[in-house]
Structure formats: C-alpha cells, structure tokens
Design a protein around this motif. Sequence first.
Motif, mmCIF file in Angstrom:
data_model
loop_
_atom_site.group_PDB
_atom_site.id
_atom_site.type_symbol
_atom_site.label_atom_id
_atom_site.label_comp_id
_atom_site.label_asym_id
_atom_site.label_seq_id
_atom_site.Cartn_x
_atom_site.Cartn_y
_atom_site.Cartn_z
ATOM 1 N N ALA A 229 -27.337 -5.228 -43.100
ATOM 2 C CA ALA A 229 -27.201 -4.571 -44.403
ATOM 3 C C ALA A 229 -26.268 -3.369 -44.305
ATOM 4 C CB ALA A 229 -28.572 -4.150 -44.924
ATOM 5 N N ASP A 230 -26.458 -2.547 -43.285
ATOM 6 C CA ASP A 230 -25.571 -1.393 -43.078
ATOM 7 C C ASP A 230 -24.115 -1.858 -43.002
ATOM 8 O OD1 ASP A 230 -27.021 0.965 -43.058
ATOM 9 O OD2 ASP A 230 -27.450 0.926 -40.904
ATOM 10 N N MET A 231 -23.881 -2.907 -42.220
ATOM 11 C CA MET A 231 -22.508 -3.398 -42.032
ATOM 12 C C MET A 231 -21.932 -3.938 -43.336
ATOM 13 S SD MET A 231 -23.111 -5.229 -38.359
ATOM 14 C CE MET A 231 -21.487 -5.909 -38.090
ATOM 15 N N GLN A 232 -22.756 -4.634 -44.099
ATOM 16 C CA GLN A 232 -22.303 -5.177 -45.383
ATOM 17 C C GLN A 232 -21.961 -4.042 -46.357
ATOM 18 O OE1 GLN A 232 -21.404 -8.071 -46.430
ATOM 19 N NE2 GLN A 232 -21.220 -7.599 -48.603
ATOM 20 N N LEU A 233 -22.827 -3.038 -46.418
ATOM 21 C CA LEU A 233 -22.578 -1.918 -47.337
ATOM 22 C C LEU A 233 -21.295 -1.186 -46.943
ATOM 23 C CD1 LEU A 233 -26.222 -0.522 -47.709
ATOM 24 C CD2 LEU A 233 -24.936 -1.876 -49.389
ATOM 25 N N ALA B 295 -22.713 5.941 -53.542
ATOM 26 C CA ALA B 295 -23.240 4.584 -53.685
ATOM 27 C C ALA B 295 -23.680 4.038 -52.330
ATOM 28 C CB ALA B 295 -22.183 3.668 -54.298
ATOM 29 N N LEU B 296 -22.888 4.311 -51.325
ATOM 30 C CA LEU B 296 -23.203 3.827 -49.979
ATOM 31 C C LEU B 296 -24.490 4.473 -49.480
ATOM 32 C CD1 LEU B 296 -22.560 2.306 -47.399
ATOM 33 C CD2 LEU B 296 -20.841 4.014 -46.833
ATOM 34 N N TYR B 297 -24.605 5.757 -49.687
ATOM 35 C CA TYR B 297 -25.801 6.455 -49.204
ATOM 36 C C TYR B 297 -27.059 5.972 -49.939
ATOM 37 C CZ TYR B 297 -28.908 10.073 -47.527
ATOM 38 O OH TYR B 297 -29.960 10.732 -46.936
ATOM 39 N N ALA B 298 -26.969 5.866 -51.243
ATOM 40 C CA ALA B 298 -28.131 5.427 -52.028
ATOM 41 C C ALA B 298 -28.524 3.994 -51.635
ATOM 42 C CB ALA B 298 -27.810 5.500 -53.520
ATOM 43 N N SER B 299 -27.533 3.134 -51.464
ATOM 44 C CA SER B 299 -27.820 1.743 -51.097
ATOM 45 C C SER B 299 -28.425 1.669 -49.700
ATOM 46 C CB SER B 299 -26.545 0.900 -51.135
ATOM 47 O OG SER B 299 -25.942 0.964 -52.411
ATOM 48 N N LYS B 300 -27.991 2.560 -48.847
ATOM 49 C CA LYS B 300 -28.533 2.613 -47.479
ATOM 50 C C LYS B 300 -30.020 2.989 -47.519
ATOM 51 C CE LYS B 300 -27.663 5.057 -43.097
ATOM 52 N NZ LYS B 300 -27.197 4.126 -42.056
ATOM 53 N N ILE B 301 -30.359 3.942 -48.349
ATOM 54 C CA ILE B 301 -31.776 4.319 -48.480
ATOM 55 C C ILE B 301 -32.593 3.090 -48.892
ATOM 56 C CG2 ILE B 301 -33.455 5.705 -49.781
ATOM 57 C CD1 ILE B 301 -31.337 7.911 -49.980
ATOM 58 N N ALA C 235 -16.358 -8.027 -55.428
ATOM 59 C CA ALA C 235 -17.768 -8.324 -55.170
ATOM 60 C C ALA C 235 -18.407 -7.196 -54.360
ATOM 61 C CB ALA C 235 -17.892 -9.640 -54.411
ATOM 62 N N ALA C 236 -19.536 -6.707 -54.848
ATOM 63 C CA ALA C 236 -20.277 -5.678 -54.110
ATOM 64 C C ALA C 236 -21.766 -6.036 -54.145
ATOM 65 C CB ALA C 236 -20.014 -4.298 -54.716
ATOM 66 N N PRO C 237 -22.129 -7.188 -53.564
ATOM 67 C CA PRO C 237 -23.504 -7.675 -53.700
ATOM 68 C C PRO C 237 -24.550 -6.742 -53.081
ATOM 69 C CG PRO C 237 -22.296 -8.966 -52.066
ATOM 70 C CD PRO C 237 -21.292 -8.098 -52.762
ATOM 71 N N GLY C 238 -24.178 -6.063 -52.036
ATOM 72 C CA GLY C 238 -25.134 -5.153 -51.384
ATOM 73 C C GLY C 238 -25.454 -3.960 -52.272
ATOM 74 N N PHE C 239 -24.403 -3.324 -52.792
ATOM 75 C CA PHE C 239 -24.603 -2.180 -53.701
ATOM 76 C C PHE C 239 -25.401 -2.624 -54.932
ATOM 77 C CE2 PHE C 239 -20.528 0.463 -52.558
ATOM 78 C CZ PHE C 239 -21.037 0.673 -51.295
ATOM 79 N N ALA C 240 -25.033 -3.795 -55.455
ATOM 80 C CA ALA C 240 -25.659 -4.273 -56.689
ATOM 81 C C ALA C 240 -27.127 -4.617 -56.463
ATOM 82 C CB ALA C 240 -24.893 -5.484 -57.221
ATOM 83 N N ALA C 241 -27.408 -5.291 -55.356
ATOM 84 C CA ALA C 241 -28.798 -5.665 -55.062
ATOM 85 C C ALA C 241 -29.654 -4.417 -54.858
ATOM 86 C CB ALA C 241 -28.865 -6.559 -53.827
ATOM 87 N N ALA C 242 -29.083 -3.431 -54.200
ATOM 88 C CA ALA C 242 -29.832 -2.200 -53.940
ATOM 89 C C ALA C 242 -30.161 -1.493 -55.249
ATOM 90 C CB ALA C 242 -29.030 -1.284 -53.011
ATOM 91 N N LEU C 243 -29.171 -1.431 -56.139
ATOM 92 C CA LEU C 243 -29.413 -0.758 -57.420
ATOM 93 C C LEU C 243 -30.419 -1.549 -58.268
ATOM 94 C CD1 LEU C 243 -28.824 1.576 -59.331
ATOM 95 C CD2 LEU C 243 -26.845 0.307 -60.197
#
Length: 477
Positions: A192-196, A326-332, A419-427
């Motif tokens: 997940a980290d790598m994808q974000l 966005a990266l930090y929030a998605s990482k959380i 495409a930003a599936p990681g950011f989107a899924a996290a949000l």
Amino acid sequence: TSAQIGVTGLAVMGRNLARNFARNGYTVAVHNRTATRTRELVAEFGHEGDFVAAETAKEFVAALERPRRLVIMVKAGDPTDAVIQEFAPLLEPGDMIIDGGNAHFADTRRRERELREQGIHFVGTGISGGEEGALHGPSIMPGGSKESYEPLGPMLEKISAKAQDGAPCVTHVGPDGAGHFVKMVHNGIEYADMQLIGEAYQLLRDVAGYSPARIADIFRTWNTGRLDSYLIEITAEVLSHVDAATGKPFVDVVVDQAEQKGTGRWTVQIALDLGVPVSGIAEAVFARSLSGHAALREASRGLAGPKPAALDEAEAAVFADRVEQALYASKIVSYTQGFHEIAAGSAEYGWDIDLGAVSAIWRGGCIIRAAFLDRIRAAYDARPDLPSLLSDETFAREIAAAQDDWREVLVAATRQGVAAPGFAAALAYYDALRAERLPAALTQGQRDFFGAHTYRRVDRDGSFHTLWGGDRSEASA
Ligand code: 6PG
C-alpha cells in the motif's frame, strides 16, 4: 566447537543473517544443500567471526549446542517442508527450528503443531529489511511458544535493528503463526505504501507536469517531514537515477508491470476471510495485477479520456503540497486497515498481539520503517484498546487538516484522468466510516425483497421480514 546458532539455506538472506550473528560474537554453524555455497561463505567472510562449516545435515546438527537453535532460510512452501523433514528427525526435545522465510502463517501453524508433538519448538519468524537489513539489523517478528523466546530472544535482540530510542526491533509477537501473520500484514502495508507513493509520483508527473528529477527533489523534501521513511528515501534515489545506456530517466526505461511474490495477495485473501476491509491494500495488489495485463492494456489504449489541462508553475507548486497531504492521509488509512487486520487475526487465533509492540518493532530495520511508526506506537501506548488508528486524536486531527487537499487531489486526478485507486480507496474508507448512515440499509432491503434474508430495525430488537410480494406488512422473523 559448539555453535550457538545454525543457519541453513545460504542464499543472500541466509548468508547475511549468518554473518550478522557472527559479527555479533556468536559462533554460527552454516549449512547449504550444495556445499560449495557454505565453503564460499567461510572463505569470503570467515574473518568476520566464528563459523562452523557443516557439509551434511548430521554435521550441522552435531555442531549446535543445546537447546539447538536452527534457522532455516529457504523458499517458502515445499522447500521449507523438505528442510524440516530433513532436520526434524535429527533433533531432540527442546530444540528449535526458526523459519525466517516469508511463510504463510497457516503453514506455520501446521508445522508448529506437528513439531510440537515431537517436543520441538517451531518458531515462524518474520524478517524484514531485505539483504542489507539481514546483515546490519532487520526487524524481526518471531512467533512460536513463549518458552522458545527465552533462549532465542536475546540473540535476536542483539542482531536486530535498533529504533531511534535504542530499543531492539524484535518482540515475541505471539504463539504459533503470529509472527508470520504480522510479517504478512507488514508486506501488505508495504504494498500500500508503495502504491500510494507511485500514485503521488504519477500525479506530480501528469498533473503538475514535473520531471522525475524534480519529483525526486520533492520526495527528498517530504522525507525531512512527517513522511520521513525508508520507502520515500529510496523513491528519491530511484527517481533521480539516470539510465547509463540511454541517458533517460531510469524510471522511463523500466517495463511498467509490477511483480509480486504473494504476501500482499495473502494479506487481502486473509482479510476477506476475517471480514476486515483492507481496501487500500487490496487496491495496491490489484494495481500490480492490472499493470501486468499487457494485452488488456494495449487493447484499451484508445479509450476516451478527458482533455488534459496544464497547470502553471504556481498552481503546480500548490498541487504538489496537496499531494503530500493526500499521501499522508491515505497512509494513515492504510495503517489503520493493516492494524485492524492484525487485531482481527489476533482475536481469531487467540494470539493476544500487542499492537503497540508491533508498531515499535517496525520503527527500524524493516521496509516500512518510518518516523510515522513511532506515532502509531504512541497512540497504542496511550490507549491499548484503541478501536482504530483513526480514533486516535492526533491522527484524527491530522486527517482533518489534510482532508480538503486530499479531496482536491482526487478531483484533479479524476478531471485529468489519472488513476489514483489507493488515494480514492483510502478516502472512501474514511468517508464511509464517518458516515451517519450507509446505503447498507438499502442492501438489506434488497436482500429481504429477493430472498427473505431479513433485516434488523433501528428502533426495535429482533429480525424482521416484509411481505414484499403480498400486502407489504412486516412480520417478526
Ligand atoms: C521485507 C520484504 C520482503 C519481500 C519483498 C518483495 O520485508 O524485507 O517485504 O520480505 O520479499 O518486499 O515482495 P514482492 O516480491 O511481493 O514485492
């Protein structure tokens, strides 16, 4: 001479781990299926410490002081079973086999059970940090019996990475498969980290219009802040690297199809079984698999996308700052999901895993090591029964501050067709969790309509069914 520990399987991880033990003053018996590797290791690195080269399994076992501590560093799966079958008959009650490979925790549970009958401790151990970590100090996640940790723990503490406060990055995670389970989730979070990070890069490239070298500089700057981590650091290295043959950015000459060996996929498979929503990790695994479908991608190249709009220099700079948010929030969110899975696995298998201790041993040595993990540790130390990382006040406050930018980044990604599936899924996870009402009520209504699956009411206890095909009156089910 009797060795305090033995390592069999001398590919790069095993070799470096053996050297790490030797460099820390232990006498290390070394063994490999083909003995040339063993001889090479001693010839090349014999000066680093005390090695006992064993040609045969018998010699290897005989070289070890009791209780024997035998580390196996072979491929996960059948090769691991083969090595266990070779050595187990030569061992005595009280001896231990430490499996340092990336085994599936269910295999580890089975092996632990089988060997326990023989009085042998099987210690399934997650080891993270790659080749360098194995040599200079990995993060170590041992499972197995509490008893086995007594003679083993101090040695692992010695060779492990040390966190900034000096604490060794190893703890007895829990019984049987707990160590490998935690390593599996570590790898899921790693995906997940790598994808974000990949999405952040792609957005900086395609939306902000930055070059890889410029993006490398941005990652270097981010690495001095709250995103400070090994993966951000190496991202800057990879992005600034120039291919010698072509003079192009290295990242532009590598085939864009990500491979995987399975631990991320396991994390998602097990999460599905446990009913834990690890959507961010799942998107990371799916993104790798999508990238690998070359023919499908080729066939889809002509599909319509939005008209690209270029940002000016000032807008690009604002956008880059937003991507950091966005990266930090998605990482959380990824870590929230990963720790939820560990908590669920721990409850399912009765492991009693200390989440604070897990975050503490990930602070150093492992691939996901980051300043961030100290904040997670603090959150669990303050409240060991924290229902979710998002309920920690500090993280909740940080997301509150980041959310507007996080949303703007997704708006831009959507508008530009990146495409930003990681950011989107996290949000989506964040918004769904905080929602007052979810459309799950409608789902329940539909289920009841077509299959009389019943539903619960907000105002009364019990299960109910509406007579959809009749007068639509409600019956208690
Ligand atoms: C580690 C890593 C390591 C893993 C690699 C590659 O913690 O040191 O997780 O165990 O082998 O990350 O994994 P993939 O090939 O699946 O990307």
